[in-house]
Design an enzyme around this catalytic site. Structure first.
Site, PDB file in Angstrom:
ATOM      1  N   ASP A 107       0.829  -1.208   0.000  1.00  0.00           N
ATOM      2  CA  ASP A 107       0.000   0.000   0.000  1.00  0.00           C
ATOM      3  C   ASP A 107       0.863   1.258   0.000  1.00  0.00           C
ATOM      4  OD1 ASP A 107      -2.234  -1.666   0.049  1.00  0.00           O
ATOM      5  OD2 ASP A 107      -2.286  -1.716   2.239  1.00  0.00           O
TER       6      ASP A 107
ATOM      7  N   HIS B 224      -3.293  -1.949  -4.587  1.00  0.00           N
ATOM      8  CA  HIS B 224      -4.438  -1.065  -4.776  1.00  0.00           C
ATOM      9  C   HIS B 224      -3.970  -0.102  -5.877  1.00  0.00           C
ATOM     10  CE1 HIS B 224      -7.060  -2.242  -1.464  1.00  0.00           C
ATOM     11  NE2 HIS B 224      -6.062  -2.171  -0.610  1.00  0.00           N
TER      12      HIS B 224
ATOM     13  N   ASP C 245      -6.529  -5.756  -5.278  1.00  0.00           N
ATOM     14  CA  ASP C 245      -7.575  -5.730  -4.239  1.00  0.00           C
ATOM     15  C   ASP C 245      -8.616  -4.665  -4.595  1.00  0.00           C
ATOM     16  OD1 ASP C 245      -8.973  -6.021  -1.901  1.00  0.00           O
ATOM     17  OD2 ASP C 245      -7.402  -5.201  -0.602  1.00  0.00           O
ATOM     18  N   ARG C 246      -9.314  -4.877  -5.706  1.00  0.00           N
ATOM     19  CA  ARG C 246     -10.210  -3.860  -6.245  1.00  0.00           C
ATOM     20  C   ARG C 246     -11.561  -3.812  -5.521  1.00  0.00           C
ATOM     21  NH1 ARG C 246     -13.751  -1.324  -7.551  1.00  0.00           N
ATOM     22  NH2 ARG C 246     -14.207  -0.109  -9.419  1.00  0.00           N
ATOM     23  N   LYS C 247     -11.899  -4.896  -4.847  1.00  0.00           N
ATOM     24  CA  LYS C 247     -13.189  -4.980  -4.150  1.00  0.00           C
ATOM     25  C   LYS C 247     -14.346  -4.551  -5.051  1.00  0.00           C
ATOM     26  CE  LYS C 247     -11.299  -4.646   0.539  1.00  0.00           C
ATOM     27  NZ  LYS C 247      -9.923  -4.130   0.391  1.00  0.00           N
ATOM     28  N   PHE C 248     -14.476  -5.221  -6.175  1.00  0.00           N
ATOM     29  CA  PHE C 248     -15.600  -4.981  -7.091  1.00  0.00           C
ATOM     30  C   PHE C 248     -16.900  -5.219  -6.323  1.00  0.00           C
ATOM     31  CE2 PHE C 248     -12.148  -6.200  -9.986  1.00  0.00           C
ATOM     32  CZ  PHE C 248     -12.258  -5.208 -10.956  1.00  0.00           C
TER      33      PHE C 248
ATOM     34  N   ASP D  50     -20.221  -3.969  -8.006  1.00  0.00           N
ATOM     35  CA  ASP D  50     -21.339  -3.477  -8.825  1.00  0.00           C
ATOM     36  C   ASP D  50     -22.022  -4.646  -9.553  1.00  0.00           C
ATOM     37  OD1 ASP D  50     -23.002  -1.688 -10.348  1.00  0.00           O
ATOM     38  OD2 ASP D  50     -21.473  -0.154 -10.068  1.00  0.00           O
TER      39      ASP D  50
ATOM     40  N   GLY E  80     -22.903  -7.178 -12.661  1.00  0.00           N
ATOM     41  CA  GLY E  80     -21.940  -7.924 -13.459  1.00  0.00           C
ATOM     42  C   GLY E  80     -21.370  -7.165 -14.655  1.00  0.00           C
TER      43      GLY E  80
ATOM     44  N   TYR F 129      -5.958  -6.180  14.593  1.00  0.00           N
ATOM     45  CA  TYR F 129      -4.930  -7.168  14.262  1.00  0.00           C
ATOM     46  C   TYR F 129      -4.968  -8.377  15.184  1.00  0.00           C
ATOM     47  CZ  TYR F 129      -2.576  -3.638  11.358  1.00  0.00           C
ATOM     48  OH  TYR F 129      -2.272  -2.716  10.400  1.00  0.00           O
TER      49      TYR F 129
HETATM   50  O1  S5P Z   1     -11.196  -6.834   5.756  1.00  0.00           O
HETATM   51  C1  S5P Z   1     -10.206  -6.466   5.164  1.00  0.00           C
HETATM   52  C2  S5P Z   1      -9.993  -6.787   3.809  1.00  0.00           C
HETATM   53  C3  S5P Z   1      -8.819  -6.377   3.193  1.00  0.00           C
HETATM   54  S1  S5P Z   1      -8.517  -6.926   1.600  1.00  0.00           S
HETATM   55  N1  S5P Z   1      -9.242  -5.768   5.811  1.00  0.00           N
HETATM   56  C4  S5P Z   1      -8.086  -5.342   5.195  1.00  0.00           C
HETATM   57  O2  S5P Z   1      -7.262  -4.714   5.866  1.00  0.00           O
HETATM   58  N2  S5P Z   1      -7.875  -5.617   3.851  1.00  0.00           N
HETATM   59  C5  S5P Z   1      -6.647  -5.142   3.152  1.00  0.00           C
HETATM   60  O3  S5P Z   1      -5.495  -5.676   3.789  1.00  0.00           O
HETATM   61  C6  S5P Z   1      -6.475  -3.618   3.150  1.00  0.00           C
HETATM   62  O4  S5P Z   1      -7.038  -3.085   1.980  1.00  0.00           O
HETATM   63  C7  S5P Z   1      -4.965  -3.443   3.220  1.00  0.00           C
HETATM   64  O5  S5P Z   1      -4.415  -3.403   1.914  1.00  0.00           O
HETATM   65  C8  S5P Z   1      -4.450  -4.704   3.918  1.00  0.00           C
HETATM   66  C9  S5P Z   1      -4.116  -4.550   5.386  1.00  0.00           C
HETATM   67  O6  S5P Z   1      -3.056  -3.688   5.595  1.00  0.00           O
HETATM   68  P1  S5P Z   1      -2.317  -3.551   7.017  1.00  0.00           P
HETATM   69  O7  S5P Z   1      -1.375  -2.401   6.807  1.00  0.00           O
HETATM   70  O8  S5P Z   1      -3.339  -3.263   8.046  1.00  0.00           O
HETATM   71  O9  S5P Z   1      -1.590  -4.845   7.271  1.00  0.00           O
END
Ligand code: S5P
Length: 264
Positions: free
Chosen positions: A38, A62, A91-94, A96, A98, A220
């Site tokens: 990121d 992203h 990780d586009r998280k589409f 919308d 189809g 976390y």
């Molecule tokens: O529920 C989610 C889903 C995703 S894909 N929580 C998340 O944090 N993510 C992704 O994981 C988020 O977009 C980011 O790129 C990564 C977590 O980053 P970190 O810095 O917290 O480890």
């Protein structure tokens, strides 16, 4: 060790070729780490990948956070990742309908032409997956979708019922390689694994070796606990790119994840 010995039932039950590619690469590198890269610049990304490439198995991007994006520059990110044998995961998280997801796979970023994997929300129903798959088919590439079945962020709206409905979508589509689960909660991962069975992967963000909380509601858990609970890949961002020595951090996450998989 051969991948089928390490992964057991997961190796046999996951039919998608990209699931096997990931499991094989994980064995070669002894790492279940997906780097969440990121960062807002191409130079920063290339530099980071060079430092951690040997210890991570896939690169999660992203692409729309990159400032002054151009396809020409983006190709250097792709080439650097490929030189380290990393799968490319946008990780586009589409989310919308189809037809729109299909066109969004093209456009300025042309995700369909380089990404092996993408994320999608299931909120709009199953056709989002078919739209994404149609886009890959249009450029004669194979890709896989990870559906968000859970999230790591505080207060998210993905209820148990939503998770169950997402698994229904995923289990009936050959394009769905697996699910995003909540890495901050081993209990939630265990629950997701029990429902998902062996035939789909679970990839988990929300893991960190030292922090319990991130910024703006990120939660976390310990990456080893996540893998022991049933996660097949740990998605790590700040724990690596925010570290003073990203290479050493990536190695530590790799060791933790690999040892936990062997234990499992
Ligand atoms: O529920 C989610 C889903 C995703 S894909 N929580 C998340 O944090 N993510 C992704 O994981 C988020 O977009 C980011 O790129 C990564 C977590 O980053 P970190 O810095 O917290 O480890």
């Amino acid at each position: 060790m051969q991948p089928y010995e390490v992964w057991g039932e997961r190796w046999r039950a996951c039919a998608h070729p990209l699931a096997h590619q990931f499991m094989e690469a994980a064995c070669e590198k002894q790492s279940l780490v997906v780097l969440a890269a990121d960062l807002p610049s191409v130079d920063g990304l290339v530099n980071l990948i060079r430092q951690v490439g040997p210890h991570v198995t896939a690169l999660k991007t992203h692409v729309d956070m990159v400032e002054e994006y151009s396809m020409r520059e983006w190709r250097s990110v792709i080439a650097t990742a490929q030189s380290h044998n990393l799968m490319l995961f946008e990780d586009r998280k589409f989310a919308d309908i189809g037809r729109i997801a299909q066109t969004q796979m093209g456009g300025m970023y042309d995700i369909r032409s380089w990404a092996d994997l993408v994320t999608a929300h299931s909120v709009s129903g199953p056709d989002v997956v078919d739209g994404i798959a149609a886009a890959w088919e249009g450029v004669q590439r194979i890709g896989g979708v990870l559906l968000l079945a859970q999230m790591s962020s505080r207060g998210n709206l993905l209820s148990d019922d939503y998770t169950d409905r997402t698994l229904e979508v995923g289990s009936s589509s050959p394009h769905v390689i697996g699910y995003i689960g909540n890495g901050s909660s081993p209990v939630e991962i265990e629950g997701l694994r029990a429902k998902a069975g062996e035939g789909r992967m679970i990839w988990t963000p929300g893991v960190n070796l030292s922090a319990a909380e991130g910024v703006l509601g990120q939660r976390y858990g310990h990456p080893g606990d996540a893998v022991r609970a049933g996660s097949d890949a740990i998605i790590v961002g700040s724990g690596i790119h925010g570290s003073e020595d990203p290479g050493a951090a990536a190695r530590a996450y790799a060791e933790t994840s690999w040892n936990a998989l062997l234990e499992r």
